[in-house]
Design an enzyme around this catalytic site. Structure first.
Site, PDB file in Angstrom:
ATOM      1  N   ARG A   1       0.838  -1.201   0.000  1.00 54.58           N
ATOM      2  CA  ARG A   1       0.000   0.000   0.000  1.00 54.58           C
ATOM      3  C   ARG A   1       0.873   1.251   0.000  1.00 54.58           C
ATOM      4  O   ARG A   1       0.579   2.224  -0.715  1.00 54.58           O
ATOM      5  CB  ARG A   1      -0.928   0.008   1.229  1.00 54.58           C
ATOM      6  CG  ARG A   1      -2.048  -1.008   1.161  1.00 54.58           C
ATOM      7  CD  ARG A   1      -2.990  -0.866   2.345  1.00 54.58           C
ATOM      8  NE  ARG A   1      -3.783   0.355   2.256  1.00 54.58           N
ATOM      9  CZ  ARG A   1      -4.490   0.861   3.270  1.00 54.58           C
ATOM     10  NH1 ARG A   1      -4.465   0.254   4.453  1.00 54.58           N
ATOM     11  NH2 ARG A   1      -5.182   1.963   3.116  1.00 54.58           N
TER      12      ARG A   1
ATOM     13  N   CYS B   1      -1.059   6.557   8.902  1.00 56.62           N
ATOM     14  CA  CYS B   1      -1.445   5.262   8.333  1.00 56.62           C
ATOM     15  C   CYS B   1      -2.565   5.542   7.342  1.00 56.62           C
ATOM     16  O   CYS B   1      -2.509   6.520   6.610  1.00 56.62           O
ATOM     17  CB  CYS B   1      -1.869   4.292   9.437  1.00 56.62           C
ATOM     18  SG  CYS B   1      -3.213   4.909  10.482  1.00 56.62           S
TER      19      CYS B   1
END
Length: 287
Positions: free
Chosen positions: A181, A237
């Site tokens: 990611r 995040c």
């Protein structure tokens, strides 16, 4: 005191005044799963807090604030009070996700100026069960408390703060998501793939041992050995939740100027002009 307490420590204090246990179990893919699990079995005396309803504000239509915006301070203070948590209550939070959701609660308590102590249950609910300690389906009777919010604004940064620091010496952005990611190879949740330019990648689960307990301080230091203790460290995040374990890991490693980008990636990409990077920046710098 360490950020984490053992199941044995908690078992000795189950009925102790001034200790409140909070079950934070939650699954992103099934928002009702954690509460259902709580209703089936939880640590005696534990109250439940839901990531979406209790530990976050409602999502905004324009996406700003990210998928889990910070709760309003007054609203969250009232939530804490209803759960029997005052400013001096020692809170022990647990989940079954490696401390990600419980870490959100512990961080929020710090942000609101809580001074009674806030701990993660090391190893979470699984460690409690493995140790053979009791569970129950009964909801506890909780006497309301008063929580006075004293917001610690210096613990958090927002998109404009991050934008102003891009490329600035002495500032390190730490992306806590899984490497694919971060590199922009996959994006199963958010609208855009990639990372904030200049960020390095430290997957938050690498702060855990194989049994789900937190690694000791020396192992956390090894994870961040390439960073200077003089740097300002900004951790993010996807939505400001799983970054919290990395905040605690950095602190265990001796870093003192650690801040959370609360909106994180999902907030960053809600602003059309914000730049996006892909690939492995550390590898590119070394080539």
């Amino acid at each position: 005191m360490s950020i984490a307490v053992t199941p044995a420590w908690l078992a000795d204090r189950l009925n102790e005044d001034g200790v409140r246990i909070v079950d934070c179990r939650f699954l992103l893919q099934d928002a009702s799963a954690g509460e259902k699990a709580y209703e089936e079995a939880h640590i005696p005396g534990a109250v439940y807090m839901h990531l979406d309803r209790d530990l976050s504000a409602p999502k905004r239509e324009d996406g700003s604030g990210g998928r889990h915006p910070l709760p309003d301070a007054a609203v969250f203070a009232a939530t804490l009070g209803r759960a029997g948590i005052g400013n001096g209550t020692h809170v022990v939070a647990y989940d079954d996700q490696g401390g990600a959701m419980a870490g959100r609660l512990v961080w929020l308590l710090r942000w609101l100026g809580h001074d009674g102590g806030a701990s993660l249950l090391d190893g979470g609910f699984a460690a409690w069960q493995a140790a053979g300690y009791p569970v129950t389906a009964a909801r506890p009777a909780v006497a309301a408390a008063v929580f006075e919010a004293r917001v610690q604004a210096g613990l958090v940064v927002h998109a404009d703060d991050v934008r102003a620091r891009l490329g600035q010496a002495g500032v390190v952005l730490v992306d806590s998501r899984e490497a694919p990611r971060y590199r922009g190879e996959v994006e199963p949740i958010d609208a855009k793939a990639g990372h904030i330019p200049g960020a390095i990648n430290r997957f938050w689960k690498d702060s855990l041992a194989s049994d789900g307990t937190l690694l000791p301080a020396d192992a956390q230091q090894a994870r961040f050995a390439d960073l200077s203790q003089e740097d300002e460290i900004i951790v993010y995040c996807g939505s400001g939740v799983t970054a919290c374990p990395n905040v605690f890991a950095l602190e265990a490693a001796g870093f003192r100027n650690v801040k959370l980008y609360a909106g994180s990636w999902s907030d960053w990409i809600s602003y059309e002009g914000n730049p996006v990077a892909v690939g492995d920046e550390a590898k590119a710098r070394n080539e």
